[in-house]
Design a protein around this motif. Structure first.
Motif, short mmCIF file in Angstrom:
data_model
loop_
_atom_site.label_atom_id
_atom_site.label_comp_id
_atom_site.label_asym_id
_atom_site.label_seq_id
_atom_site.Cartn_x
_atom_site.Cartn_y
_atom_site.Cartn_z
N PRO A 159 0.81 -1.29 -0.16
CA PRO A 159 -0.01 0.17 0.02
C PRO A 159 0.67 1.17 -0.08
CG PRO A 159 0.21 -0.93 2.14
CD PRO A 159 1.13 -1.94 1.19
N VAL A 160 0.17 2.33 -0.74
CA VAL A 160 1.13 3.41 -1.02
C VAL A 160 0.46 4.57 0.39
CG1 VAL A 160 1.56 5.54 -2.11
CG2 VAL A 160 2.02 3.37 -3.25
N ASP A 161 0.98 5.19 0.98
CA ASP A 161 0.41 5.84 2.00
C ASP A 161 0.43 7.36 1.80
OD1 ASP A 161 0.44 3.58 4.16
OD2 ASP A 161 2.44 3.98 3.94
N PHE A 162 1.28 7.75 0.60
CA PHE A 162 1.63 8.93 0.42
C PHE A 162 2.00 9.41 -1.02
CE2 PHE A 162 3.64 13.20 0.09
CZ PHE A 162 3.08 13.97 1.06
N LEU A 163 1.31 10.26 -1.72
CA LEU A 163 1.46 10.56 -3.01
C LEU A 163 1.66 11.86 -3.54
CD1 LEU A 163 1.74 9.30 -6.14
CD2 LEU A 163 -0.85 9.40 -6.13
N PHE A 164 2.86 12.25 -4.06
CA PHE A 164 2.81 13.68 -4.59
C PHE A 164 2.93 13.72 -5.88
CE2 PHE A 164 5.85 17.53 -4.82
CZ PHE A 164 4.97 18.41 -5.04
N LEU A 165 1.84 14.49 -6.57
CA LEU A 165 1.87 14.76 -8.21
C LEU A 165 2.32 16.17 -8.50
CD1 LEU A 165 -1.96 13.48 -8.42
CD2 LEU A 165 0.26 12.09 -8.78
N ASP A 166 3.54 16.23 -9.19
CA ASP A 166 4.19 17.27 -9.58
C ASP A 166 4.77 17.23 -10.73
OD1 ASP A 166 4.76 19.82 -9.21
OD2 ASP A 166 6.76 19.54 -8.37
#
Length: 235
Positions: A159-166
C-alpha cells in the motif's frame, strides 16, 4: 499507524539533520538563481501569453527543461510533517525533477522506517536527483525510477501511504488512477500547481473533488496552489 517519535533517532533524522539541511539550503539557493534566468529568457513569451489567456507557467513551458521550479521550503516542510504524522511508510512522487521535494519526502521516510520512490522522465535530471539524495544522506531510504511514470510505477506494490503529483499536468489523472488500487486507506495525496495550471488541471480538480471517486479534498493557498486529498476509496 501514526508516527511514533520514540522510535526516531533525532540525532541523525529529520530536516535538522546537518546533511539534509545543508543540501536543501544549497539547492534552494541554486534553484532561485537558475530559475530567475530561465524566466528572464521566457519573458517575451510570458507577456504575449497574457493576451491569449495563458498562465505564466504555460507560456514559459518551452523554456523550463533546465529549470528547477522547486517546492517552497514552506510546502516542503508541510509535506514532510504530513507524511510524518501519517506514519507514511511508502511515499511516491510523480515528477522528481532535481530532487528538492524528494529530499523532504525521503527524510520523512527515513523517520517512519519507510521508503521513498520518485519518478523522473529526464535521465539527466534523475541522475542529479539521485546525487542530491545521496548528498543529503538519504540514499538508503530512496530511489528514483527513470522513464515514463505510467510504466515505471506500474510494477510498484502497495500500500502507498503518500502520493505527490508534480509532473506533467495532463498526466495527473492517469497517474492517480494507476495508483488508486495501490493506495492505503487514508492515503494522503498532494498535487502542485493547481492555480497556475487552472485550466489544464480543472478535470483533475473536478475528479478529486467528487466524493463518489473516493476522495475528500481541499485546495490550499500555498505557493502556486496545492490540492490535499485523503483517499477513502470509491463507492
Amino acid at each position: 499507524m501514526p508516527f511514533d517519535c520514540r522510535n526516531a533517532d533525532h540525532t541523525t533524522s529529520g530536516l535538522n539533520d546537518a546533511d539534509v539541511a545543508h543540501t536543501l539550503r544549497q539547492l534552494h539557493h541554486q534553484a532561485a538563481g537558475r530559475d530567475a534566468l530561465v524566466f528572464a529568457r521566457a519573458l517575451p513569451a510570458i507577456i504575449s501569453g497574457k493576451f491569449t489567456g495563458r498562465s505564466v507557467f504555460e507560456s514559459a513551458e518551452p523554456y523550463l527543461s533546465k529549470a528547477f521550479i522547486p517546492v517552497s521550503e514552506e510546502f516542503g516542510r508541510f509535506m514532510y510533517l504530513t507524511a510524518l504524522s501519517r506514519g507514511a511508510r511508502k511515499i511516491v512522487e510523480f515528477g522528481t525533477s532535481y530532487g528538492i521535494s524528494s529530499i523532504y519526502l525521503a527524510a520523512a521516510a527515513r523517520e517512519t522506517g519507510g521508503f521513498f520512490t520518485g519518478t523522473e522522465k529526464d535521465s539527466a535530471k534523475a541522475q542529479v536527483a539521485l546525487a542530491n539524495l545521496n548528498e543529503a544522506g538519504l540514499s538508503r531510504w530512496s530511489d528514483i525510477r527513470e522513464g515514463d511514470a505510467l510504466e515505471s510505477l506500474a510494477p510498484l506494490e502497495g500500500p502507498v501511504d503518500f502520493l505527490f503529483l508534480d509532473g506533467w499536468k495532463d498526466l495527473y489523472i492517469p497517474v492517480l488512477k494507476l495508483m488508486e488500487p495501490k493506495l492505503a486507506p487514508g492515503a494522503v495525496i498532494f498535487a502542485d500547481n493547481i492555480k497556475t495550471f487552472r485550466k489544464t488541471l480543472k478535470p483533475f480538480v473536478d475528479y478529486i473533488s467528487d466524493t463518489s471517486n473516493g476522495y475528500e479534498t481541499t485546495i490550499l493557498d500555498i505557493g502556486s496552489g496545492v490540492s490535499l486529498s485523503v483517499w477513502r476509496k470509491a463507492r
